[in-house]
Structure formats: C-alpha cells, structure tokens
Design an enzyme around this catalytic site. Structure first.
Site, PDB file in Angstrom:
ATOM      1  N   CYS A  27       0.856  -1.175   0.000  1.00 42.85           N
ATOM      2  CA  CYS A  27       0.000   0.000   0.000  1.00 42.85           C
ATOM      3  C   CYS A  27       0.895   1.228   0.000  1.00 42.85           C
ATOM      4  O   CYS A  27       2.043   1.161  -0.435  1.00 42.85           O
ATOM      5  CB  CYS A  27      -0.974  -0.013   1.177  1.00 42.85           C
ATOM      6  SG  CYS A  27      -0.174   0.049   2.789  1.00 42.85           S
ATOM      7  N   HIS A 562      -4.404  10.003   4.900  1.00 42.63           N
ATOM      8  CA  HIS A 562      -4.751   8.582   4.828  1.00 42.63           C
ATOM      9  C   HIS A 562      -6.153   8.392   5.396  1.00 42.63           C
ATOM     10  O   HIS A 562      -6.357   8.425   6.602  1.00 42.63           O
ATOM     11  CB  HIS A 562      -3.730   7.764   5.628  1.00 42.63           C
ATOM     12  CG  HIS A 562      -3.766   6.287   5.353  1.00 42.63           C
ATOM     13  ND1 HIS A 562      -4.784   5.474   5.789  1.00 42.63           N
ATOM     14  CD2 HIS A 562      -2.899   5.485   4.679  1.00 42.63           C
ATOM     15  CE1 HIS A 562      -4.540   4.229   5.407  1.00 42.63           C
ATOM     16  NE2 HIS A 562      -3.407   4.203   4.731  1.00 42.63           N
TER      17      HIS A 562
END
Length: 640
Positions: A27, A562
């Site tokens: 990720c 995020h």
C-alpha cells in the site's frame, strides 16, 4: 542491481525466506506479506533494520512498514523472492496519450529480459562473424552446416523464435494476468500446427494441389474453421504484437472470471476459461487483423516503389523500425525474396539497410548523455548487438521509451534509404544482417554496390548520433539541494484537508501512525466525506484505491492524508478521485470524496491521519488549538 536490493534481500531472509511467502502486495507505506508461517519471521531483526520503520500484524497480513519508498522496495523484494505478477495493489496502468501508452506497454514487456535479448543478439553476431571468417581464411573451416554453428545459432536464435512465450510471461506481469497462463498463451502461438503455413499444408494434403481456399475474410484465404468460423492462419513465431494484444484481452477475461467463479475452484477453472476464450479470439480476430495490415502495407509499398524508388527509400527507411516493432515488416520481406528468386537482384529491402546503424548510433550518443546508470549499462551490449543487425535490445529497452532518440534514428534510416535508392543499389542475396549485410551487395567479382552500402552506414550513423547527441536531453530528474540563507525562521501553514474533529496522533488506532513512525501530525475524525488540498502544490502520490494521497507543497512540505484504517482493502469502493498523480492543485481544491456511512457499514474506521512525512526537515511542528475544523481552518504550522 537497484539501490534497495540489499534491503530487499534482508527483508526476504527475515520473513522466513521466499519459501515462506504466499503472496506480497503493498500500500502507500508498507509491504503486506501473506506468510505460510508468521512464527518463523524475525520481528525484532526487521524492526531494527535500517530502512524498515516497524513491523505490524493485522488482518492476516504480516506488514513491514517502509515509508514513502515502498514501491521501489516492493519491486526489489518481488525480484528477490521470485514472485510473479499480481502482487501489487497498484495497477500498472500507463498514462498519457495513445502513443505514450503503447510505448509504455511495449517497453515494459521487454524490459525484464533485455539483458538476455542483448546477449542472444551478440551470440548471433559472433556466429555470423565466424562464418564470415570461415569464408575468407583458408583452413578455417566454419560453415553454416557445422555442428558448432548449429548449436550457437540455436542458442542465439531461440529467444527470437520463441518470442511469444517470453512475451507471454512478461506481458502477463504487465497486465496482471496469471504469468503461467501467459506462458501457455505464448506457447500456443508457437505451436507448429496453428501456423498459417501448416494450416495451408494440411488443407492441400487433403484437397490436393491447386485447390483454392474454401473461405475468405477481407480477401485473406482461410483454410480451416473453428466451430464453423473461418480461420485465417498467420505465422506467430518470432512475432511481438499479437501475443501482447491477446494477453491484454486475457487479463480482462481473468478479471471477469474471478468475479463469477467460486473461489474454491478458481485455481483451475479461471485459467481454463481464460485459455478457452482468449486464444480463439486471438487466432480468429487478432491474427487476421495483423495479416490484413501486412497485405495492405505490401500493396502500398509496391505502389510507392512504382511511383518513385527515392520516395520509397525515404518512406521505408523511416518506418522500417516501426514495422519491425509491430511485426509488419513481413509485408516487405516476401517481395524481396520473390524478386531475388526470380531475377537474382532486388531493391525492395535495400532502403532499410541503414536503419539498424542509425539506431545503434543513437544508442551510442545516449551512452554519453544518460544519467541513469542502470540504463547506461545496457548501452554497450545493445551497441554490439546492433552492429550485427539485432536492434531489438536498443529499440525496446533504450531508444523507444525515450521517444526522440528513436525518432532521430528513423530520420537517419530515411536519409540512408534515399541515398541507396538514388544510386540504384540492390542486393543479390539475403541473410546477412548489420555489418555482415554488406555481403548481400556483392555480385561475384562486382562489389561496386558495397561502397554505396558503406556510405549509407556512415550517413545513417552520423545522423542518428548527431541528432541524438546535440538535440536530445535526458529528462531524468536529479535532485538538487538548494541552500537558501534565512536570517529568521520561516513558517508554512497547512489548512484542514478534511472537515471533522481533531485528535492527537497518538490516539490513532493504527500503531504505526500513533507512534509517529510515518510522520508527525494529527488525526481527524471526519464529519464530511471530502478531502481538499491543504496548500498549493502537486499530487505526489495517489494510490489506485484512492484511500491515500500524498502531496508536496510549492515550498517542499510533504503531507500524507490517509482516509481510514485498512481501507486499502476496499480497492477504491466508496471513493472517488478528482485529480491524478502529477497534477498541480490549489489550496481548497477538491481531491477525493468518500462515503463515510458505507465505509463504516463495510466494517472499517474512517479516522484520517494527516501527516507531515518529511517532519525531520523542520525545527518544529505546531498543532492548532481548535478541535472542530472545517477546510478553511489552520491545522498545522511548520517552522524552519
């Protein structure tokens, strides 16, 4: 060897070796391993390793937190561990116009085996040199029928003959298809009985000589059928484009099959469906299209030759390398073979002779200007291979991705082609490539055409080298440190990118964020599903799942936003992006929207860390006192 190779080797070793790895994805900040046995992984060794931030275990994944350089480390780990395609969460989708995307796909498919391709070209050139010496030196008995020649020719020629098999594997990696299925696709294209000549021979053996093909599609003869559909045969060995198109289609079939086939039987049913659908489509559609284009080009080139040999030389010399890339050079080669067979002389292929030397010279010029040491190291073997007429390593790995050197080499080939055709040069034999192609222009004791061929080499090389050396600039970005004298501290303010309630970073549910391992900042519990730019700057990273975005301000401040915890697993569901990587943005500009309720219903937290990832570059980071923020409010202030 990449700069993260040693780190990758140590990571693989300490997660239990490649035998302990089932799969690997990544990720925005971390490598996400699925290990066979997490107990044998060396947690503490990894945590204390330079280049590793920490280790976490969550959702059945063994997560090695790297930081912003995770894509580079991921690529190295994939190579060290010998993992195939499909390991990354990030799609390998090219961007830009159609030409840029095509170049990205072609060069990306060839990049993994450029070294082997260059080596094979050098073996072929070395073998040709030995044959040439055998014909010139008394007592040096080396011919094309000797056992040594046959073995070396097999070593050098195998990679070219079975190109679809190799490209089946590498293009499968590019398009995220099961690489073993990609190999089977390539092997099927090389299977002897599916080649056009074999289909025709089988029909003739049954129907007899002189019997016309029973079917025709777009004027192309079809000697067989598949489920009643006329099948136009084509030759796929040594081809490039058909397998890439078939693999691209197969990847879409695989994606659809995985959605509708139960996971318990996907291991064998998905490949079954892919092969059963993609290959017939390839044989029935892609093959005929390539054949049709080849026939059209053949007629077109013959018409240009009839109109003006010089114009023909300009056109063929310019486009020859493009024709080679797409496998369409076979539209010209049969004309040359036919002329030499009938008349013992041909000008059909003369115009392309300088193209390989222009290509080789362009690579030589790039060698002196390239900043990328890895790419620069590929130039010498590509030059050697090119001298012997094998330019695939130069085209696919060096000049084509950089575009302009490839175009400059086309210009050199064009001028050389015009020169040869203007002087009426023709070949008397076929077979020699590169420097050994000079032998094609000798007719018994008459070698007058050889001088013109040598001059054409000089023309092509000077133009290819000169244009590349003087007009091409390597656009590789080199980071420079700019020192600015500041008599007093400077500050930069970050406004809230998300509306909601602000909490200290150490309250984050994810330990890597909570401990400040990925940067300093705060957590926002959003009340509105929208992310905006907190300053004027550039989108540095936008993950395909859209849950995370990295920005850099015009002053160099780097911020990571995020959205949620483990929301990468949603794969973009409930998210929508309004920018792409590389875009310039203004403060307050909408970047991403997300559906808070749907994400929570799916079982994920939506807390949103806002981190300054290059916090070490600043003297201090000050958090605003306001706890409920809207997108116009100050959130963080940096001091430098």
């Amino acid at each position: 060897m990449g700069k993260y190779r040693e780190l990758a080797e140590r990571i693989v070793e300490n997660v239990g070796g490649k035998e302990n790895i089932n799969s690997l994805t990544h990720c925005i900040t971390r490598l996400r391993f699925k290990l066979k046995n997490e107990a044998i992984a060396q947690d503490e060794v990894l945590k204390n390793m330079d280049g590793v931030v920490t280790v976490m275990k969550s959702g059945g994944q063994y997560q090695v937190v790297i930081g912003n350089h995770v894509p580079d480390v991921f690529e190295e780990v994939m190579q060290v561990a010998g993992l195939g395609a499909g390991g990354s969460d990030e799609a390998d989708a090219p961007t830009g116009n159609i030409f840029d995307r095509l170049i990205d796909i072609i060069s990306g498919c060839f990049q993994p085996f450029l070294g082997a391709l260059a080596a094979a070209g050098m073996v072929k050139g070395f073998n040709a040199l030995l044959v040439f010496l055998g014909s010139q030196i008394d007592g040096f008995n080396y011919t094309a029928t000797s056992g040594t020649y046959v073995m070396l020719n097999g070593i050098g020629d195998a990679i070219f003959l079975f190109m679809p098999v190799i490209l089946g594997f590498t293009s499968a990696q590019k398009f995220k298809l099961n690489p073993m299925v990609g190999i089977v696709v390539g092997a099927a294209l090389c299977y002897p009985s599916v080649q056009g000549g074999a289909l025709q021979a089988a029909f003739v053996a049954t129907a007899g000589e002189g019997v016309a093909a029973p079917y025709s599609i777009f004027g192309l003869p079809a000697y067989a059928t598949f489920l009643g559909i006329p099948w136009v045969g084509a030759t796929y060995t040594s081809s490039v484009i058909p397998v890439i198109f078939i693999i691209a289609f197969a990847a879409q079939v695989q994606k659809l099959a995985k959605k509708i086939i139960p996971s318990v039987v996907q291991t064998f049913v998905v490949p079954f469906m892919v092969l059963l659908i993609a290959l017939p489509v390839g044989f029935l559609v892609i093959g005929p299209i390539i054949s049709m284009l080849t026939d059209l080009l053949s007629s077109g080139f013959q018409a240009v030759m009839d109109f003006s040999p010089i114009v023909y030389g300009i056109v063929l010399g310019f486009f020859w390398q493009v024709l080679v890339i797409f496998g369409l050079h076979w539209s010209v080669v049969p004309l040359g073979i036919m002329q030499i067979t009938q008349d013992g002389f041909s000008q059909v292929l003369t115009a392309m002779y300088g193209a390989s030397f222009a290509q080789t010279a362009a690579v030589a010029a790039m060698f002196f200007k390239l900043k990328d040491k890895n790419l620069k190291s590929l130039c010498p073997p590509a030059i050697i291979s090119g001298i012997f007429g094998v330019t695939e390593p130069a085209i696919y790995g060096i000049t084509l991705p950089k575009r302009w050197p490839f175009i400059y080499s086309m210009i050199g080939g064009s001028v050389a082609g015009a020169y040869l055709m203007f002087n009426g040069v023709g070949s008397f034999t076929m077979g020699g490539l590169g420097i050994f192609g000079l032998m094609n222009y000798i007719n018994g004791d008459d070698a007058s055409f050889v001088l013109h061929a040598v001059i054409s080499i000089g023309i092509a090389s000077v133009i290819g080298f000169g244009l590349t050396y003087f007009f091409w600039k390597d656009n590789t970005v080199i980071e420079e440190t700019i020192v600015v004298e500041t008599p007093m501290a400077r500050t930069e303010t970050i406004t809230a990118p998300v509306q909601g309630t602000v909490a200290p970073l150490n309250t984050a549910q994810d330990d890597a964020f909570a401990q400040g391992l990925l940067g300093k900042g705060v957590v926002i519990h959003p009340t509105k599903g929208e992310v905006v730019a907190p300053f004027d700057g550039t989108v540095m990273t936008l993950f395909p799942s859209k849950h995370a975005i990295g920005l850099v301000s015009d002053n160099g401040l780097e911020v990571l936003i995020h959205v949620g915890l483990d929301t990468v697993q949603l794969d973009g569901k409930y998210f929508e992006a309004f920018v792409k990587q590389g875009d310039k943005v203004k403060q307050g500009q909408k970047l991403v929207t997300f559906d808070i309720e749907k994400i929570i219903e799916a079982g994920y937290l939506v807390e949103t860390p806002v981190l300054i990832t290059n916090a070490g570059d600043y003297l201090d980071i000050i958090e605003a006192e306001k706890k409920d923020v809207v997108i116009t409010d100050e959130l963080l202030t940096t001091v430098i």
